[in-house]
Design a protein around this motif. Structure first.
Motif, PDB file in Angstrom:
ATOM      1  N   HIS A   1       3.607   2.443  -3.264  1.00 59.04           N
ATOM      2  CA  HIS A   1       3.347   3.693  -3.982  1.00 59.04           C
ATOM      3  C   HIS A   1       2.287   4.531  -3.273  1.00 59.04           C
ATOM      4  CE1 HIS A   1       3.114   6.269  -7.585  1.00 59.04           C
ATOM      5  NE2 HIS A   1       1.809   6.294  -7.371  1.00 59.04           N
ATOM      6  N   LEU A   2       1.267   3.876  -2.751  1.00 63.14           N
ATOM      7  CA  LEU A   2       0.189   4.582  -2.042  1.00 63.14           C
ATOM      8  C   LEU A   2       0.539   4.853  -0.585  1.00 63.14           C
ATOM      9  CD1 LEU A   2      -2.937   2.694  -3.477  1.00 63.14           C
ATOM     10  CD2 LEU A   2      -2.005   4.914  -4.193  1.00 63.14           C
ATOM     11  N   ASP A   3       1.680   4.332  -0.132  1.00 65.05           N
ATOM     12  CA  ASP A   3       2.153   4.525   1.236  1.00 65.05           C
ATOM     13  C   ASP A   3       1.161   3.992   2.265  1.00 65.05           C
ATOM     14  OD1 ASP A   3       4.011   5.297   3.156  1.00 65.05           O
ATOM     15  OD2 ASP A   3       3.212   7.329   3.337  1.00 65.05           O
ATOM     16  N   ILE A   4       0.640   2.789   1.987  1.00 63.72           N
ATOM     17  CA  ILE A   4      -0.305   2.158   2.917  1.00 63.72           C
ATOM     18  C   ILE A   4       0.180   0.776   3.362  1.00 63.72           C
ATOM     19  CG2 ILE A   4      -2.314   3.423   2.063  1.00 63.72           C
ATOM     20  CD1 ILE A   4      -3.061   0.943   0.400  1.00 63.72           C
ATOM     21  N   GLY A   5       1.426   0.450   3.037  1.00 65.69           N
ATOM     22  CA  GLY A   5       1.925  -0.890   3.330  1.00 65.69           C
ATOM     23  C   GLY A   5       2.029  -1.227   4.804  1.00 65.69           C
ATOM     24  N   ASP A   6       1.906  -0.203   5.669  1.00 66.17           N
ATOM     25  CA  ASP A   6       1.995  -0.478   7.105  1.00 66.17           C
ATOM     26  C   ASP A   6       0.633  -0.644   7.764  1.00 66.17           C
ATOM     27  OD1 ASP A   6       1.199   2.141   6.823  1.00 66.17           O
ATOM     28  OD2 ASP A   6       2.580   2.948   8.341  1.00 66.17           O
ATOM     29  N   ASP A   7      -0.462  -0.533   6.976  1.00 66.99           N
ATOM     30  CA  ASP A   7      -1.801  -0.642   7.572  1.00 66.99           C
ATOM     31  C   ASP A   7      -2.850  -0.759   6.464  1.00 66.99           C
ATOM     32  OD1 ASP A   7      -3.822  -0.602   9.551  1.00 66.99           O
ATOM     33  OD2 ASP A   7      -4.110   1.551   9.235  1.00 66.99           O
ATOM     34  N   TYR A   8      -3.301  -1.979   6.185  1.00 66.10           N
ATOM     35  CA  TYR A   8      -4.281  -2.173   5.114  1.00 66.10           C
ATOM     36  C   TYR A   8      -5.009  -3.506   5.312  1.00 66.10           C
ATOM     37  CZ  TYR A   8      -0.759  -5.359   3.237  1.00 66.10           C
ATOM     38  OH  TYR A   8       0.151  -6.396   3.097  1.00 66.10           O
ATOM     39  N   LEU A   9      -6.169  -3.591   4.672  1.00 71.88           N
ATOM     40  CA  LEU A   9      -6.949  -4.821   4.578  1.00 71.88           C
ATOM     41  C   LEU A   9      -6.965  -5.239   3.123  1.00 71.88           C
ATOM     42  CD1 LEU A   9      -9.824  -3.345   6.696  1.00 71.88           C
ATOM     43  CD2 LEU A   9      -8.503  -5.323   7.453  1.00 71.88           C
ATOM     44  N   LEU A  10      -7.062  -6.531   2.868  1.00 71.94           N
ATOM     45  CA  LEU A  10      -7.012  -7.020   1.491  1.00 71.94           C
ATOM     46  C   LEU A  10      -8.234  -7.880   1.196  1.00 71.94           C
ATOM     47  CD1 LEU A  10      -5.429  -7.280  -1.177  1.00 71.94           C
ATOM     48  CD2 LEU A  10      -4.215  -9.218  -0.170  1.00 71.94           C
ATOM     49  N   PHE A  11      -8.944  -7.514   0.124  1.00 74.57           N
ATOM     50  CA  PHE A  11     -10.080  -8.287  -0.380  1.00 74.57           C
ATOM     51  C   PHE A  11      -9.673  -8.867  -1.722  1.00 74.57           C
ATOM     52  CE2 PHE A  11     -13.713  -8.865  -3.098  1.00 74.57           C
ATOM     53  CZ  PHE A  11     -14.742  -9.307  -2.279  1.00 74.57           C
ATOM     54  N   GLY A  12      -9.722 -10.196  -1.854  1.00 70.08           N
ATOM     55  CA  GLY A  12      -9.397 -10.837  -3.123  1.00 70.08           C
ATOM     56  C   GLY A  12     -10.551 -11.697  -3.587  1.00 70.08           C
ATOM     57  N   GLN A  13     -10.958 -11.524  -4.844  1.00 72.35           N
ATOM     58  CA  GLN A  13     -12.073 -12.296  -5.392  1.00 72.35           C
ATOM     59  C   GLN A  13     -11.562 -13.256  -6.457  1.00 72.35           C
ATOM     60  OE1 GLN A  13     -13.981 -12.503  -8.436  1.00 72.35           O
ATOM     61  NE2 GLN A  13     -15.602 -13.701  -7.448  1.00 72.35           N
ATOM     62  N   SER A  14     -11.940 -14.540  -6.354  1.00 77.98           N
ATOM     63  CA  SER A  14     -11.545 -15.582  -7.299  1.00 77.98           C
ATOM     64  C   SER A  14     -10.018 -15.667  -7.345  1.00 77.98           C
ATOM     65  CB  SER A  14     -12.179 -15.303  -8.668  1.00 77.98           C
ATOM     66  OG  SER A  14     -12.111 -16.436  -9.497  1.00 77.98           O
ATOM     67  N   TRP A  15      -9.396 -15.475  -8.506  1.00 83.51           N
ATOM     68  CA  TRP A  15      -7.924 -15.452  -8.561  1.00 83.51           C
ATOM     69  C   TRP A  15      -7.364 -14.431  -7.570  1.00 83.51           C
ATOM     70  CZ3 TRP A  15      -2.933 -16.181  -9.261  1.00 83.51           C
ATOM     71  CH2 TRP A  15      -2.082 -15.099  -9.473  1.00 83.51           C
ATOM     72  N   GLY A  16      -8.065 -13.316  -7.366  1.00 80.22           N
ATOM     73  CA  GLY A  16      -7.590 -12.320  -6.409  1.00 80.22           C
ATOM     74  C   GLY A  16      -7.485 -12.870  -5.001  1.00 80.22           C
ATOM     75  N   GLY A  17      -8.374 -13.810  -4.633  1.00 82.37           N
ATOM     76  CA  GLY A  17      -8.283 -14.452  -3.330  1.00 82.37           C
ATOM     77  C   GLY A  17      -7.117 -15.415  -3.245  1.00 82.37           C
ATOM     78  N   MET A  18      -6.815 -16.082  -4.346  1.00 84.21           N
ATOM     79  CA  MET A  18      -5.617 -16.928  -4.403  1.00 84.21           C
ATOM     80  C   MET A  18      -4.375 -16.064  -4.194  1.00 84.21           C
ATOM     81  SD  MET A  18      -6.993 -19.022  -7.727  1.00 84.21           S
ATOM     82  CE  MET A  18      -5.448 -19.804  -8.186  1.00 84.21           C
ATOM     83  N   LEU A  19      -4.354 -14.924  -4.894  1.00 88.18           N
ATOM     84  CA  LEU A  19      -3.246 -13.982  -4.746  1.00 88.18           C
ATOM     85  C   LEU A  19      -3.177 -13.463  -3.315  1.00 88.18           C
ATOM     86  CD1 LEU A  19      -1.064 -12.417  -6.409  1.00 88.18           C
ATOM     87  CD2 LEU A  19      -2.775 -10.616  -6.694  1.00 88.18           C
ATOM     88  N   GLY A  20      -4.355 -13.175  -2.745  1.00 91.41           N
ATOM     89  CA  GLY A  20      -4.395 -12.698  -1.372  1.00 91.41           C
ATOM     90  C   GLY A  20      -3.835 -13.713  -0.390  1.00 91.41           C
ATOM     91  N   ALA A  21      -4.157 -14.983  -0.591  1.00 96.70           N
ATOM     92  CA  ALA A  21      -3.621 -16.025   0.284  1.00 96.70           C
ATOM     93  C   ALA A  21      -2.111 -16.119   0.147  1.00 96.70           C
ATOM     94  CB  ALA A  21      -4.280 -17.367  -0.038  1.00 96.70           C
ATOM     95  N   GLU A  22      -1.615 -16.048  -1.097  1.00101.64           N
ATOM     96  CA  GLU A  22      -0.172 -16.082  -1.328  1.00101.64           C
ATOM     97  C   GLU A  22       0.505 -14.888  -0.651  1.00101.64           C
ATOM     98  OE1 GLU A  22       1.966 -18.071  -2.641  1.00101.64           O
ATOM     99  OE2 GLU A  22       0.985 -19.401  -4.095  1.00101.64           O
ATOM    100  N   HIS A  23      -0.148 -13.738  -0.704  1.00104.07           N
ATOM    101  CA  HIS A  23       0.380 -12.546  -0.051  1.00104.07           C
ATOM    102  C   HIS A  23       0.400 -12.719   1.465  1.00104.07           C
ATOM    103  CE1 HIS A  23       1.097  -8.193   0.388  1.00104.07           C
ATOM    104  NE2 HIS A  23       0.134  -8.171   1.296  1.00104.07           N
ATOM    105  N   ALA A  24      -0.673 -13.252   2.005  1.00103.90           N
ATOM    106  CA  ALA A  24      -0.816 -13.341   3.460  1.00103.90           C
ATOM    107  C   ALA A  24       0.118 -14.366   4.087  1.00103.90           C
ATOM    108  CB  ALA A  24      -2.259 -13.651   3.826  1.00103.90           C
ATOM    109  N   VAL A  25       0.431 -15.454   3.365  1.00108.25           N
ATOM    110  CA  VAL A  25       1.314 -16.466   3.969  1.00108.25           C
ATOM    111  C   VAL A  25       2.717 -15.921   4.186  1.00108.25           C
ATOM    112  CG1 VAL A  25       0.002 -18.408   3.011  1.00108.25           C
ATOM    113  CG2 VAL A  25       2.013 -17.548   1.768  1.00108.25           C
TER     114      VAL A  25
END
Length: 299
Positions: free
Chosen positions: A97-121
């Motif tokens: 929606h934000l049109d940033i899927g081709d270039d972004y960094l992800l910060f996940g805190q607590s559950w957000g970091g779990m989600l971030g790891a799932e996203h990154a794998v």
């Protein structure tokens, strides 16, 4: 105290909506930092200090995950609805929606970091770097470490927790006081409690649908659908620079984050000696310095 948003909006998602705010200009040419909050079922407010990272022109995106805050509330949905895949799809929808899927960094805190790891794998093509802050790689590891941390509490607090957990009487005032004693050691040591943290905790209490379903009655008593979750056997697939952050008094102990360091090829660890689960409010100056240095390296 926090930088004002340049844009707010909602993302249509599965017939519902996900609320977001952007600090800075997404068209500045700087790789945006997307911030995924904890819980699951929490809200973005306690991470608003990360808006400071937008002061040099880097856009920062916060959002409330489905189920709380300014996103759609769905108190009647059951465990079959609240899944890890749901929140991964929601994150993908936000990026698109934000049109940033081709270039972004992800910060996940607590559950957000779990989600971030799932996203990154999944190796998304546009992910340039990942921060896993105060997050376990495995809920069985987390549960075992929380039992150890409970054993180290004063005997009356420890016994109160175990007694009420055995009976399931989580609403009892004695249990709630004992929960607070644990949190004062291992969740947030900042005093007074920062207003944005208090606001977040109140939001979680006002609508515990997602948290109660996926986690349970307290951070350290995981009896929800995430109780057996693990990403350990898939971490080798993460191919971006990864910063792992914890506090010396964190619920996310070294044992819970060790798999990230052992299995992610480009992972490094920053330990905050005077923090528990929220170094961004417990040691804000050092936290901002660490983040700025990492962003300069990878972003």
């Amino acid at each position: 105290m926090f930088l004002a948003p340049s844009r707010k909006g909602v993302v249509p998602f599965r017939g519902h909506h996900t609320w977001y705010r952007v600090t800075g200009d997404l068209h500045s040419g700087r790789t945006p930092l997307v911030v995924a909050h904890g819980g699951p079922g929490s809200v973005h407010d306690y991470l608003l200090s990360l808006t400071a990272l937008a002061s040099d022109g880097r856009p920062v995106v916060h959002y409330d995950q489905l189920g709380n805050g300014q996103s759609t509330r769905l108190p009647d949905k059951g465990a079959d609805f609240w899944t890890v895949d749901l929140f991964l799809d929601e994150l993908d929808a936000l990026l698109a929606h934000l049109d940033i899927g081709d270039d972004y960094l992800l910060f996940g805190q607590s559950w957000g970091g779990m989600l971030g790891a799932e996203h990154a794998v999944r190796r998304p093509a546009g992910l340039r770097g990942l921060v896993i802050a105060n997050s376990p790689a495995s809920m069985p590891l987390w549960r075992a470490e929380c039992e150890r941390l409970k054993d180290e509490l004063p005997a009356d607090v420890r016994d109160t927790l175990r007694r009420h957990e055995a009976t399931g009487d989580y609403a009892h005032p004695d249990y709630q006081r004992a929960v607070l004693a644990f949190y004062e050691r291992h969740l947030c040591r900042a005093r007074p409690l920062p207003p944005e943290v208090a606001t977040t905790l109140l939001a979680l209490q006002s609508d515990p649908t997602v948290y109660g379903t996926m986690n349970g009655p307290a951070d350290f008593h995981v009896i929800g659908t995430l109780k057996d979750w693990t990403v350990v056997d898939r971490l080798g697939a993460i191919d971006v620079p990864t910063l792992v952050i914890t506090g010396a008094h964190d619920e996310a102990t070294e044992a819970t984050i060790r798999p990230f360091l052992d299995h992610i090829p480009r992972a490094r660890w920053e330990l905050f000696e005077n923090s528990s689960h929220m170094p961004h409010v417990e040691e804000p100056e050092r936290f901002e310095q660490v983040m700025r240095e990492w962003l300069a390296e990878v972003g």
